[in-house]
Design an enzyme around this catalytic site. Sequence first.
Site, PDB file in Angstrom:
ATOM      1  N   LYS A   1       1.022  -1.294   0.143  1.00 39.07           N
ATOM      2  CA  LYS A   1       0.101   0.034  -0.075  1.00 39.07           C
ATOM      3  C   LYS A   1       0.955   1.230  -0.143  1.00 39.07           C
ATOM      4  O   LYS A   1       1.917   1.209   0.473  1.00 39.07           O
ATOM      5  CB  LYS A   1      -0.900  -0.061   1.260  1.00 39.07           C
ATOM      6  CG  LYS A   1      -2.263   1.078   1.178  1.00 39.07           C
ATOM      7  CD  LYS A   1      -3.317   0.122   0.337  1.00 39.07           C
ATOM      8  CE  LYS A   1      -4.337   1.155  -0.022  1.00 39.07           C
ATOM      9  NZ  LYS A   1      -5.590   0.172  -0.461  1.00 39.07           N
TER      10      LYS A   1
ATOM     11  N   ASP B   1      -6.721   4.406  -4.784  1.00 37.95           N
ATOM     12  CA  ASP B   1      -7.510   4.170  -3.353  1.00 37.95           C
ATOM     13  C   ASP B   1      -8.254   5.613  -2.963  1.00 37.95           C
ATOM     14  O   ASP B   1      -8.279   6.344  -4.193  1.00 37.95           O
ATOM     15  CB  ASP B   1      -6.456   3.744  -2.308  1.00 37.95           C
ATOM     16  CG  ASP B   1      -7.196   3.349  -0.877  1.00 37.95           C
ATOM     17  OD1 ASP B   1      -7.853   2.271  -0.920  1.00 37.95           O
ATOM     18  OD2 ASP B   1      -7.174   4.203  -0.121  1.00 37.95           O
TER      19      ASP B   1
HETATM   20  P1  NDP Z   1     -12.719   7.828  -2.864  1.00 45.43           P
HETATM   21  O1  NDP Z   1     -11.812   8.821  -2.706  1.00 45.43           O
HETATM   22  O2  NDP Z   1     -13.372   7.663  -4.341  1.00 45.43           O
HETATM   23  O3  NDP Z   1     -14.128   8.139  -1.943  1.00 45.43           O
HETATM   24  C1  NDP Z   1     -13.985   8.152  -0.465  1.00 45.43           C
HETATM   25  C2  NDP Z   1     -15.074   8.663  -0.042  1.00 45.43           C
HETATM   26  O4  NDP Z   1     -15.224   8.450   1.431  1.00 45.43           O
HETATM   27  C3  NDP Z   1     -15.748  10.039  -0.230  1.00 45.43           C
HETATM   28  O5  NDP Z   1     -17.133  10.266  -0.257  1.00 45.43           O
HETATM   29  C4  NDP Z   1     -14.853  10.817   0.938  1.00 45.43           C
HETATM   30  O6  NDP Z   1     -15.330  12.095   1.257  1.00 45.43           O
HETATM   31  C5  NDP Z   1     -15.512   9.759   2.243  1.00 45.43           C
HETATM   32  N1  NDP Z   1     -14.557   9.956   3.084  1.00 45.43           N
HETATM   33  C6  NDP Z   1     -13.199   9.812   3.217  1.00 45.43           C
HETATM   34  N2  NDP Z   1     -12.635  10.127   4.230  1.00 45.43           N
HETATM   35  C7  NDP Z   1     -13.577  10.214   5.023  1.00 45.43           C
HETATM   36  C8  NDP Z   1     -13.634  10.711   6.566  1.00 45.43           C
HETATM   37  N3  NDP Z   1     -12.530  10.884   7.229  1.00 45.43           N
HETATM   38  N4  NDP Z   1     -14.912  10.713   7.032  1.00 45.43           N
HETATM   39  C9  NDP Z   1     -15.892  10.684   6.161  1.00 45.43           C
HETATM   40  N5  NDP Z   1     -16.088  10.614   5.038  1.00 45.43           N
HETATM   41  C10 NDP Z   1     -14.782  10.277   4.432  1.00 45.43           C
HETATM   42  O7  NDP Z   1     -12.197   6.407  -2.256  1.00 45.43           O
HETATM   43  P2  NDP Z   1     -12.804   5.071  -2.629  1.00 45.43           P
HETATM   44  O8  NDP Z   1     -14.215   4.887  -2.866  1.00 45.43           O
HETATM   45  O9  NDP Z   1     -11.856   4.390  -3.663  1.00 45.43           O
HETATM   46  O10 NDP Z   1     -12.341   4.216  -1.370  1.00 45.43           O
HETATM   47  C11 NDP Z   1     -13.318   4.286  -0.189  1.00 45.43           C
HETATM   48  C12 NDP Z   1     -12.791   3.187   0.911  1.00 45.43           C
HETATM   49  O11 NDP Z   1     -12.836   1.823   0.186  1.00 45.43           O
HETATM   50  C13 NDP Z   1     -11.369   3.114   1.532  1.00 45.43           C
HETATM   51  O12 NDP Z   1     -11.204   2.737   2.640  1.00 45.43           O
HETATM   52  C14 NDP Z   1     -10.612   2.518   0.401  1.00 45.43           C
HETATM   53  O13 NDP Z   1      -9.239   2.122   1.017  1.00 45.43           O
HETATM   54  C15 NDP Z   1     -11.728   1.193   0.249  1.00 45.43           C
HETATM   55  N6  NDP Z   1     -11.209   0.455  -1.285  1.00 45.43           N
HETATM   56  C16 NDP Z   1     -11.318   1.055  -2.344  1.00 45.43           C
HETATM   57  C17 NDP Z   1     -10.994   0.176  -3.363  1.00 45.43           C
HETATM   58  C18 NDP Z   1     -11.180   0.963  -4.714  1.00 45.43           C
HETATM   59  O14 NDP Z   1     -11.275   0.007  -5.774  1.00 45.43           O
HETATM   60  N7  NDP Z   1     -11.478   1.980  -5.058  1.00 45.43           N
HETATM   61  C19 NDP Z   1     -10.861  -1.084  -3.191  1.00 45.43           C
HETATM   62  C20 NDP Z   1     -10.839  -1.719  -1.835  1.00 45.43           C
HETATM   63  C21 NDP Z   1     -10.772  -0.872  -0.835  1.00 45.43           C
HETATM   64  P3  NDP Z   1     -14.842  13.478   0.852  1.00 45.43           P
HETATM   65  O15 NDP Z   1     -14.694  13.582  -0.682  1.00 45.43           O
HETATM   66  O16 NDP Z   1     -15.528  14.488   1.552  1.00 45.43           O
HETATM   67  O17 NDP Z   1     -13.490  13.243   1.320  1.00 45.43           O
END
Ligand code: NDP
Length: 449
Positions: free
Chosen positions: A128, A168
Amino acid sequence: MAWKQNRDQFMQGLVRRNQGETEFHQAVHEVFSDIFPYIQDKSIYRDAQILERMSEPDRIISFRVSWEDDGGNIRVNRGWRVQNNNAIGPYKGGLRFHPSVNQSILKFLAFEQTFKNSLTGLPMGSAKGGANFNPKGKSDREVMRFCQAFMSELRHYIGPNMDIPAGDIGVGAREIGFLYGQHKRLSKEFTGILTGKGMEFGGSLIRTEATGYGTVYLANHMLQSKGLSMEGKTVCISGSGNVAIYAAEKVNQLGGKVVTLSDSSGFIYDADGISEYKLGHIKTLKNIKRARISEYLDEFPQAKFYANQNPWSVPCDIALPCATQNEIDQSDAHTLLTNGCIAVAEGANMPTTLKGIQRFQEAKILFAPSKAANAGGVAISGLEMSQNSARISWKEAELQKLLFDIMEKIHSQCENYGRESKHYVNYIKGANIAGFIKVADAMLAYGVV
Ligand code: NDP
């Protein structure tokens, strides 16, 4: 119990060696609480110090990223790559750009990735990386300059048979394009050094959808094991990024009703359901306008926006946390259970605290941990690597079937190793043990390395 004493002693040493890295401690504690009892009568793993070796990353690379903002000011961030374990394949895992990124968070994510990648059945090790850079509020050119500076350093440590990063939080299609372009420029090579690429330059169909779709497939498999299904269920989802949006899309396709989505500013509640049409609007808001989720109300004013809150107070049958780590604590878990929630599948990585998990396990609801529930994303990344190596592109229908089959296999591995009674499967235990065995056995085969 002897294994508890051994675990506690082990954890004391781990905490001493990795001071202040609380997320890393939490992740190791969660996994090894299942592994210690499992290996109690298996001296082959204990004698080879497998747990000590698994919880020490192969290496951690940390580097300075200097770049220039639009105002001509020099900015400095810190970048990392944690290469955790390559026993079963080249290092593989995403890059996260977020101000909260630190070594502890990346170590926990890389550690979790080991078991997740193993569960997919594909030959992928674990890593990571990322930076404490905040893409929010930056211009496209600033993000480009940051990505170029980041890749100028990272390129020394990655390669198609060595380490293949992906996206991510904060690293989506735009960032992957900039990162890949810089690597291509410096290496003079066009190879599969990243996944999540655009379709024009070696990407795979359904990679964008895979994590969210896979999470919902796993939730549905759990429901089906109880004679239930997604049809007609009310679903609360957190986040509105890549994982959340496609989880919502698949819930809709399977006949469920999504009533919430969120971002770090709060959550929206739409009692009528966030339909396919409404989701299309959210995709534009988030991916093109990079807007806040509250702007959903401009188009759909019947919905409500709750600032600075998470969505877990909204009654639902199924909860899909798809935003970030530790977003469901003990009291959120209590509220979800009181409101009748019967299943939780973790789309995000480690979104439930240890105490929250404990509450769900005591209540014996269906609970799929992230390493099982969100493995669909890295699985399709693995298939993107295969397509790049063979210089071919598979059709969407083939990939959809492969994703569905992989999630089904993950579900059955969890059942095999996690069944505790006729009526209860401990999916966390199942995923931890199934993921552990393959990596541990490969490590044993290599001798002391
Ligand atoms: P994105 O950046 O596309 O979206 C993240 C979302 O979560 C946004 O809506 C963001 O809001 C919100 N968010 C982030 N930090 C916080 C916080 N501290 N409190 C509240 N909301 C928050 O990321 P992904 O959708 O790609 O990833 C989301 C999760 O899934 C992560 O844990 C990632 O590690 C996991 N994941 C992702 C994969 C992928 O294929 N993308 C694969 C496996 C796991 P804002 O825009 O306001 O920050």
